[in-house]
Design a protein around this motif. Structure first.
Motif, mmCIF file in Angstrom:
data_model
loop_
_atom_site.group_PDB
_atom_site.id
_atom_site.type_symbol
_atom_site.label_atom_id
_atom_site.label_comp_id
_atom_site.label_asym_id
_atom_site.label_seq_id
_atom_site.Cartn_x
_atom_site.Cartn_y
_atom_site.Cartn_z
ATOM 1 N N LEU A 175 0.817 -1.208 0.000
ATOM 2 C CA LEU A 175 0.000 0.000 0.000
ATOM 3 C C LEU A 175 0.853 1.261 0.000
ATOM 4 C CD1 LEU A 175 -2.769 -1.023 2.529
ATOM 5 C CD2 LEU A 175 -3.145 -0.384 0.148
ATOM 6 N N THR A 176 0.393 2.254 -0.744
ATOM 7 C CA THR A 176 1.007 3.575 -0.734
ATOM 8 C C THR A 176 0.217 4.439 0.230
ATOM 9 O OG1 THR A 176 1.586 3.302 -3.076
ATOM 10 C CG2 THR A 176 1.694 5.530 -2.161
ATOM 11 N N VAL A 177 0.812 4.740 1.375
ATOM 12 C CA VAL A 177 0.091 5.500 2.398
ATOM 13 C C VAL A 177 0.640 6.916 2.514
ATOM 14 C CG1 VAL A 177 -0.598 3.492 3.764
ATOM 15 C CG2 VAL A 177 1.556 4.638 4.263
ATOM 16 N N ILE A 178 -0.215 7.806 2.974
ATOM 17 C CA ILE A 178 0.154 9.202 3.226
ATOM 18 C C ILE A 178 -0.029 9.462 4.713
ATOM 19 C CG2 ILE A 178 -0.283 11.609 2.610
ATOM 20 C CD1 ILE A 178 -1.789 10.526 0.118
ATOM 21 N N PRO A 179 1.069 9.579 5.487
ATOM 22 C CA PRO A 179 0.924 9.925 6.911
ATOM 23 C C PRO A 179 0.534 11.397 7.039
ATOM 24 C CG PRO A 179 3.055 8.879 6.444
ATOM 25 C CD PRO A 179 2.469 9.307 5.132
ATOM 26 N N VAL A 180 -0.497 11.680 7.827
ATOM 27 C CA VAL A 180 -0.977 13.054 7.973
ATOM 28 C C VAL A 180 -1.258 13.364 9.427
ATOM 29 C CG1 VAL A 180 -2.020 13.048 5.668
ATOM 30 C CG2 VAL A 180 -3.429 12.471 7.630
ATOM 31 N N SER A 181 -1.078 14.636 9.808
ATOM 32 C CA SER A 181 -1.505 15.101 11.122
ATOM 33 C C SER A 181 -3.023 15.034 11.180
ATOM 34 C CB SER A 181 -1.035 16.538 11.354
ATOM 35 O OG SER A 181 0.371 16.611 11.327
ATOM 36 N N ALA A 182 -3.555 14.674 12.343
ATOM 37 C CA ALA A 182 -4.992 14.403 12.417
ATOM 38 C C ALA A 182 -5.590 14.897 13.720
ATOM 39 C CB ALA A 182 -5.236 12.897 12.275
ATOM 40 N N ASP A 183 -6.926 15.039 13.707
ATOM 41 C CA ASP A 183 -7.682 15.393 14.899
ATOM 42 C C ASP A 183 -7.889 14.137 15.743
ATOM 43 O OD1 ASP A 183 -9.521 16.992 16.555
ATOM 44 O OD2 ASP A 183 -11.044 15.666 15.705
ATOM 45 N N SER A 184 -7.745 14.272 17.056
ATOM 46 C CA SER A 184 -7.895 13.119 17.945
ATOM 47 C C SER A 184 -9.348 12.740 18.173
ATOM 48 C CB SER A 184 -7.212 13.399 19.287
ATOM 49 O OG SER A 184 -5.823 13.558 19.115
ATOM 50 N N PRO A 214 -10.955 8.068 -4.423
ATOM 51 C CA PRO A 214 -11.943 9.026 -4.939
ATOM 52 C C PRO A 214 -13.214 9.075 -4.113
ATOM 53 C CG PRO A 214 -11.828 7.083 -6.349
ATOM 54 C CD PRO A 214 -10.688 6.975 -5.379
ATOM 55 N N VAL A 215 -13.476 8.026 -3.328
ATOM 56 C CA VAL A 215 -14.670 8.014 -2.472
ATOM 57 C C VAL A 215 -14.265 8.073 -1.001
ATOM 58 C CG1 VAL A 215 -16.140 6.814 -4.126
ATOM 59 C CG2 VAL A 215 -14.744 5.480 -2.535
ATOM 60 N N GLY A 216 -13.100 8.635 -0.738
ATOM 61 C CA GLY A 216 -12.612 8.709 0.628
ATOM 62 C C GLY A 216 -13.501 9.541 1.515
ATOM 63 N N ASP A 217 -13.568 9.174 2.787
ATOM 64 C CA ASP A 217 -14.350 9.922 3.766
ATOM 65 C C ASP A 217 -13.625 11.171 4.239
ATOM 66 O OD1 ASP A 217 -16.476 8.105 3.800
ATOM 67 O OD2 ASP A 217 -15.466 6.831 5.254
ATOM 68 N N ASP A 218 -12.314 11.234 3.967
ATOM 69 C CA ASP A 218 -11.508 12.334 4.479
ATOM 70 C C ASP A 218 -10.931 13.149 3.330
ATOM 71 O OD1 ASP A 218 -11.199 11.651 7.543
ATOM 72 O OD2 ASP A 218 -10.907 9.776 6.461
ATOM 73 N N THR A 219 -10.707 14.444 3.620
ATOM 74 C CA THR A 219 -10.015 15.313 2.668
ATOM 75 C C THR A 219 -8.636 15.617 3.222
ATOM 76 O OG1 THR A 219 -12.090 16.307 1.940
ATOM 77 C CG2 THR A 219 -10.065 17.525 1.473
ATOM 78 N N LEU A 220 -7.618 15.364 2.399
ATOM 79 C CA LEU A 220 -6.241 15.601 2.809
ATOM 80 C C LEU A 220 -5.764 16.924 2.231
ATOM 81 C CD1 LEU A 220 -4.755 12.046 2.136
ATOM 82 C CD2 LEU A 220 -6.099 12.856 4.067
ATOM 83 N N ILE A 221 -5.086 17.687 3.051
ATOM 84 C CA ILE A 221 -4.481 18.950 2.638
ATOM 85 C C ILE A 221 -2.967 18.725 2.588
ATOM 86 C CG2 ILE A 221 -4.112 21.362 3.256
ATOM 87 C CD1 ILE A 221 -6.958 20.786 2.398
ATOM 88 N N ILE A 222 -2.363 18.978 1.427
ATOM 89 C CA ILE A 222 -0.967 18.613 1.210
ATOM 90 C C ILE A 222 -0.206 19.789 0.617
ATOM 91 C CG2 ILE A 222 0.590 17.019 0.003
ATOM 92 C CD1 ILE A 222 -1.800 15.026 -0.030
ATOM 93 N N CYS A 223 1.007 20.001 1.117
ATOM 94 C CA CYS A 223 1.893 21.022 0.550
ATOM 95 C C CYS A 223 2.895 20.350 -0.381
ATOM 96 C CB CYS A 223 2.632 21.771 1.650
ATOM 97 S SG CYS A 223 3.842 22.962 1.013
ATOM 98 N N PRO A 224 2.928 20.731 -1.664
ATOM 99 C CA PRO A 224 3.860 20.096 -2.595
ATOM 100 C C PRO A 224 5.309 20.510 -2.379
ATOM 101 C CG PRO A 224 2.710 21.895 -3.675
ATOM 102 C CD PRO A 224 2.107 21.769 -2.309
ATOM 103 N N GLU A 275 -9.636 17.986 9.026
ATOM 104 C CA GLU A 275 -10.118 18.229 10.382
ATOM 105 C C GLU A 275 -9.035 18.835 11.273
ATOM 106 O OE1 GLU A 275 -11.490 14.444 11.703
ATOM 107 O OE2 GLU A 275 -13.447 14.654 10.756
ATOM 108 N N LYS A 276 -7.779 18.693 10.861
ATOM 109 C CA LYS A 276 -6.654 19.149 11.682
ATOM 110 C C LYS A 276 -5.821 20.231 10.993
ATOM 111 C CE LYS A 276 -3.695 18.483 15.198
ATOM 112 N NZ LYS A 276 -4.015 18.671 16.608
ATOM 113 N N ALA A 277 -5.885 20.296 9.674
ATOM 114 C CA ALA A 277 -4.961 21.134 8.905
ATOM 115 C C ALA A 277 -4.992 22.595 9.347
ATOM 116 C CB ALA A 277 -5.294 21.036 7.413
ATOM 117 N N ALA A 278 -3.804 23.162 9.444
ATOM 118 C CA ALA A 278 -3.644 24.584 9.742
ATOM 119 C C ALA A 278 -3.028 25.261 8.527
ATOM 120 C CB ALA A 278 -2.751 24.773 10.964
ATOM 121 N N CYS A 279 -3.157 26.575 8.447
ATOM 122 C CA CYS A 279 -2.582 27.295 7.315
ATOM 123 C C CYS A 279 -1.965 28.596 7.795
ATOM 124 C CB CYS A 279 -3.622 27.560 6.227
ATOM 125 S SG CYS A 279 -4.937 28.682 6.730
ATOM 126 N N LYS A 280 -1.188 29.196 6.935
ATOM 127 C CA LYS A 280 -0.589 30.487 7.234
ATOM 128 C C LYS A 280 -1.690 31.538 7.279
ATOM 129 C CE LYS A 280 3.078 33.550 5.531
ATOM 130 N NZ LYS A 280 4.081 33.760 4.459
#
Length: 612
Positions: free
Chosen positions: A190-199, A215-225, A234-239
């Motif tokens: 499996l190709t996994v993406i470790p992400v910071s998350a809400d507890s 494509p039918v994931g329950d979660d939306t991932l925010i990623i910086c290239p 649910e956890k992502a922060a931004c500038k």
């Protein structure tokens, strides 16, 4: 195993209920069958693959010193009352009462059970740290189970729990688990993406999810290239960004008094932009939220003085409270962040009746000025706490006018209203800037396979688990929690490894590593096939022999659907050679039958090394 002995009921038609690849293929290939809504049974081929995933998880847990246990699935309800989650877990928890009126829980997770088990056994610092794990059945009464075993009501999880005397010790185990999880998912292909998350409802000070793109994931991932920062939405922060007008200039602080403007029918942000000829960044949007089971002390909060604070068994909390939530007009409230800020089990928008009762205005005209019957929560885009002081981040704003069809102009945060609490409660979206490096985020959908938490003393404290330290003093241990969904991992492997003909199992997970397919199971072809089968079986290869009286095309289709990684075809026209083909490749090769077994073993070894 011979196909004549195997129960593998394949389907030619795709069941209408199956909308994702893994669900369709698991049903078509005879891996699972539906017993009820959200309830699936594994058939022999599916269970063999399931056990492969389970054993990989078990091996990697054992490798880092975790100890396997087997708690009960049914847990006394009194343990959940101790932790406070009997009231806060919600309707997803299946509660039952036995014949002697004892309250029981069909375990959705095992923090309470394992904490109770370990508190009875751990009495000294010399017994710490310790990590235990189980691979066991869980039940959550999902409102809308879907996607087969990807989101069922009954499912199997590996959940591990570690107990520590110090945060440093917890961090060591947390990092070991992080590495073990990466290895587990690699071994599963499996190709996994470790992400910071809400507890979330688990609580604790920090957590990380292991996601797979879907494509039918329950979660939306925010990623910086640019820097690789990744987080669940649910956890992502931004500038932070600056509120600017139509010409790109920041709004200046004003000394103008608040002005009430009649604006009938101007309810949405787009309506306001048109009516006031400015950007949505000048607006403050106010939403009334109904908050369940907040653990904050609200006794001194505006509008909460008369709320009853429940202090029975478990953690004290307010069963229901209301808050006015302020956020800049171009942003959306992130309800997971809001619940975390308010230490609540759940938040939801208040109904129109409650909105009018508490604010004096219908939805769309609620404003912070004069809002006295609820505490005000501000997103950092409006007001934030810096060095112990509130600081306004937007000026000369337009807000709801606190009565129907009216808005206020020239509202100054901190002059005209003061928040009770502030925090980051905005939903980060693609296009926002990275909180680490300033790069522009992009987003993708994903499904969670694993989640690791630093729980701290959330459960050990309320459940009164203690040990004696080296000085003989009583101390409360801290915990970590580490889960993997076994069923979801299996389904995700199929999601990543398939084609139009069926499953393409990684060698590490395949129910059988190789299938021998005689074009016709008779005469010389039968003799060669039986010889290969017996030799491979004796050498420890997981081999399947298709001895059915079926046309070659039917056999090939079934084996492609089932996803067996390696196929050996024994055909009269190729003898004394046999044809060897990897399922994932289009080309096959001819190999002399007398070296075919060694060739097969070499290929299996090479393929297994890809996932080690």
């Amino acid at each position: 195993m011979k196909m004549s002995q195997l129960f593998m009921p394949t389907l030619r038609e795709v069941p209408a209920e199956a909308v994702i690849v893994s669900h369709r293929l698991m049903l078509r290939a005879g891996l699972i069958r539906k017993l009820g809504n959200g309830l699936y049974s594994y058939l022999p081929m599916g269970l063999k693959a399931f056990r492969k995933v389970e054993n990989i998880i078990r091996e990697e847990m054992d490798n880092i010193g975790a100890l396997e246990i087997k708690p009960t699935v049914v847990v006394p309800g009194e343990l959940w009352r101790e932790s406070g989650r009997w009231d806060t877990m919600g309707d997803a928890m299946l509660r039952v009462v036995n014949r002697v009126n004892q309250e029981l829980v069909v375990s959705p997770t095992a923090e309470e059970a394992v904490t109770a088990l370990m508190r009875a056994e751990i009495s000294s610092y010399k017994q710490l740290p310790v990590t235990v794990y189980q691979i066991n059945t869980k039940y959550r009464d999902e409102i809308r189970p879907r996607y087969g075993v990807m989101r069922g009501r009954e499912f199997c999880m590996k959940d591990a729990y570690s107990f520590h005397a110090t945060p440093e010790s917890l961090d060591i185990t947390y990092q070991e688990m992080n590495k073990a999880y990466r290895k587990i998912f690699k071994r599963c292909g499996l190709t996994v993406i470790p992400v910071s998350a809400d507890s979330g409802a688990m609580g604790g000070s920090g957590s990380e999810e292991f996601m797979v793109e879907s494509p039918v994931g329950d979660d939306t991932l925010i990623i910086c290239p640019d820097c690789g920062y990744a987080a669940n939405t649910e956890k992502a922060a931004c500038k932070p960004d600056i509120a600017v007008d139509n010409e790109g200039k920041p709004f200046e602080k004003t000394d103008l008094p608040v002005e009430s403007v009649h604006c009938p029918g101007v309810e949405s942000i787009n309506d306001m932009m048109e009516f006031f000829k400015t950007t949505s960044r000048q607006f403050i949007k106010v939403l009334i939220y109904k908050v369940h089971n907040s653990e904050l002390d609200l006794s001194a909060a505006p509008g909460c003085r008369n709320l009853e604070r429940v202090t029975g068994e478990g953690m004290p909390h307010y069963p229901v409270s209301f808050f006015g939530v302020c956020i800049r007009g171009d942003l959306e409230v992130n309800e997971a962040k809001l619940a975390a800020l308010l230490k609540a089990s759940e938040v939801e928008l208040a109904c129109e009746e409650d909105v009018i009762r508490l604010s004096g205005a219908p939805h769309g005209f609620v404003g912070p000025v004069g809002l006295k019957d609820v505490p005000i929560v501000c997103d950092n885009s409006v007001v934030e706490l810096k060095d112990g002081n509130f600081v306004a981040n937007v000026h000369d704003t337009v807000t709801g006018g606190s009565r129907a069809d009216y808005d206020y102009l020239h509202v100054e945060p901190l002059r005209d209203f003061t928040p009770w609490i502030t925090g980051d409660i905005r939903t980060v979206v693609a296009g926002d800037r990275c909180c680490k490096c300033g790069g522009e985020y992009y987003s993708k959908k994903g499904n969670e396979l694993g989640h690791i938490f630093k729980l701290g003393d959330k459960y050990t404290k309320v459940m009164n688990m203690t040990y004696l330290d080296e000085n003989g003093k009583s101390q409360i241990p801290i915990m970590g929690c580490y889960g993997i969904g076994v069923d979801r991992t299996l389904a995700s492997i199929i999601e990543e490894h398939n084609d139009e003909n069926g499953i393409i199992w990684p060698m590490s997970i395949a129910p059988y590593q190789v299938v021998i397919v005689p074009v016709k199971y008779s005469d010389k072809m039968k003799e060669i096939s039986d010889g290969l089968y017996e030799t491979l079986k004796k050498s420890g290869v997981e081999v399947l022999l298709d001895d059915r009286d079926e046309r070659p095309g039917v056999k090939f289709k079934d084996m492609d659907l089932a996803g067996i990684p390696l196929r050996v075809v024994v055909g009269e026209k190729n003898l004394p050679n046999v044809e060897i083909k990897l399922r994932k490749e289009s080309q096959s090769s001819l190999v002399p039958a007398d070296i075919a077994c060694q060739t097969v073993r070499d290929i299996i070894k090479r393929e297994m090394e890809l996932y080690s």
